[in-house]
Design a protein around this motif. Structure first.
Motif, short mmCIF file in Angstrom:
data_model
loop_
_atom_site.label_atom_id
_atom_site.label_comp_id
_atom_site.label_asym_id
_atom_site.label_seq_id
_atom_site.Cartn_x
_atom_site.Cartn_y
_atom_site.Cartn_z
N ALA A 29 12.25 2.35 20.89
CA ALA A 29 12.97 2.18 19.63
C ALA A 29 12.52 3.21 18.60
CB ALA A 29 12.77 0.75 19.09
N VAL A 30 11.22 3.44 18.50
CA VAL A 30 10.70 4.44 17.56
C VAL A 30 11.17 5.83 17.97
CG1 VAL A 30 8.61 5.56 16.69
CG2 VAL A 30 8.70 3.07 16.89
N THR A 31 11.04 6.17 19.23
CA THR A 31 11.43 7.50 19.71
C THR A 31 12.90 7.77 19.42
OG1 THR A 31 9.74 7.47 21.43
CG2 THR A 31 11.61 8.96 21.77
N GLU A 32 13.75 6.80 19.72
CA GLU A 32 15.19 7.01 19.55
C GLU A 32 15.59 7.02 18.07
OE1 GLU A 32 17.10 7.98 22.12
OE2 GLU A 32 15.16 7.91 23.10
N ALA A 33 14.97 6.16 17.27
CA ALA A 33 15.26 6.16 15.83
C ALA A 33 14.81 7.48 15.20
CB ALA A 33 14.59 4.98 15.14
N ALA A 34 13.64 7.96 15.59
CA ALA A 34 13.14 9.23 15.07
C ALA A 34 14.04 10.38 15.50
CB ALA A 34 11.70 9.47 15.53
N TRP A 35 14.49 10.35 16.74
CA TRP A 35 15.38 11.40 17.25
C TRP A 35 16.68 11.44 16.46
CZ3 TRP A 35 20.27 11.47 19.40
CH2 TRP A 35 20.66 12.68 19.99
N LEU A 36 17.33 10.27 16.34
CA LEU A 36 18.61 10.25 15.61
C LEU A 36 18.39 10.52 14.13
CD1 LEU A 36 21.64 9.98 15.95
CD2 LEU A 36 21.40 7.54 15.44
N GLY A 37 17.27 10.05 13.58
CA GLY A 37 16.96 10.33 12.18
C GLY A 37 16.78 11.81 11.91
N GLY A 38 16.11 12.50 12.82
CA GLY A 38 15.94 13.94 12.68
C GLY A 38 17.28 14.66 12.72
N LEU A 39 18.13 14.25 13.65
CA LEU A 39 19.48 14.84 13.71
C LEU A 39 20.26 14.53 12.44
CD1 LEU A 39 21.72 16.33 15.27
CD2 LEU A 39 22.39 14.10 16.18
N ALA A 40 20.16 13.27 11.99
CA ALA A 40 20.87 12.88 10.76
C ALA A 40 20.46 13.76 9.59
CB ALA A 40 20.60 11.40 10.44
N GLU A 41 19.16 13.92 9.41
CA GLU A 41 18.69 14.75 8.29
C GLU A 41 19.18 16.18 8.42
OE1 GLU A 41 14.47 14.31 7.62
OE2 GLU A 41 14.75 12.30 6.78
N SER A 42 19.26 16.70 9.64
CA SER A 42 19.73 18.08 9.81
C SER A 42 21.22 18.20 9.48
CB SER A 42 19.46 18.56 11.24
OG SER A 42 20.40 18.04 12.16
#
Length: 190
Positions: A29-42
């Motif tokens: 859950a952390v890995t996937e949230a961080a991944w999508l969050g990083g993409l979102a911010e970009s």
């Protein structure tokens, strides 16, 4: 209904360090949230993070916060974030109508947040691989209830490609190099 980055906000609920050791699939859950969050911010999609009673449960998982330097943090005592003073007004002011929702625990804080958002007229997208509980069966039950209430179950890949929308521009090329290419071989539990 299709997601657009212009109308979306990623809401990550209570991925807190002290809670995660007892969460089934919490690391994913952390890995996937961080991944999508990083993409979102970009892609200039706002990322909001909540913490449930951090005095008792500790703060957000450091790995998550490191991946999201532009996040907005909300501390809460209500299980449903939309009930917190200032949250509903800030969300309305943001103009975002589509919320991609994930976090822990699926059957408590994530679900109550999602139900509150649906009741307020928002479109809610339940990010399956980044939403977890102590027991996986409760996470599945929460997802079923949310879908019956009107939320849409999605994967991070679905969200990413809908936000990107096309493959012939520089945003896609950068996202592919930085986020998409390395993800394709990673195993996931849904």
């Amino acid at each position: 209904m299709r997601l657009t980055r212009e109308t979306s906000l990623l809401l990550i609920v209570d991925l807190q360090a002290a809670l995660l050791p007892v969460i089934e699939n919490g690391d994913q859950a952390v890995t996937e949230a961080a991944w999508l969050g990083g993409l979102a911010e970009s892609l200039d999609v706002p990322v909001w993070v909540t913490e449930q009673y951090p005095q008792g449960l500790g703060g957000s998982e450091p790995r998550l916060l490191e991946a999201l330097p532009g996040h907005r943090l909300w501390q809460k005592v209500h299980f449903g974030a939309h009930e917190e003073p200032g949250f509903a007004a800030a969300l309305a002011e943001s103009g975002k109508r589509q919320l991609v929702l994930c976090g822990t625990e699926a059957h408590i804080c994530v679900m109550q947040t999602g139900l509150g958002l649906l009741e307020a007229g928002y479109e809610v997208f339940w990010l399956v691989e980044a939403t977890a509980s102590r027991r996986a069966a409760e996470a599945r039950l929460a997802r079923e209830r949310m879908v019956q209430a009107g939320a849409v179950a999605v994967s991070a890949d679905m969200v990413a490609y809908e936000w990107l929308h096309r493959c012939d521009d520089e945003r896609f090329k950068q996202a592919h190099r930085r986020f998409l290419k390395g993800r394709s071989a990673r195993p996931l539990l849904f």
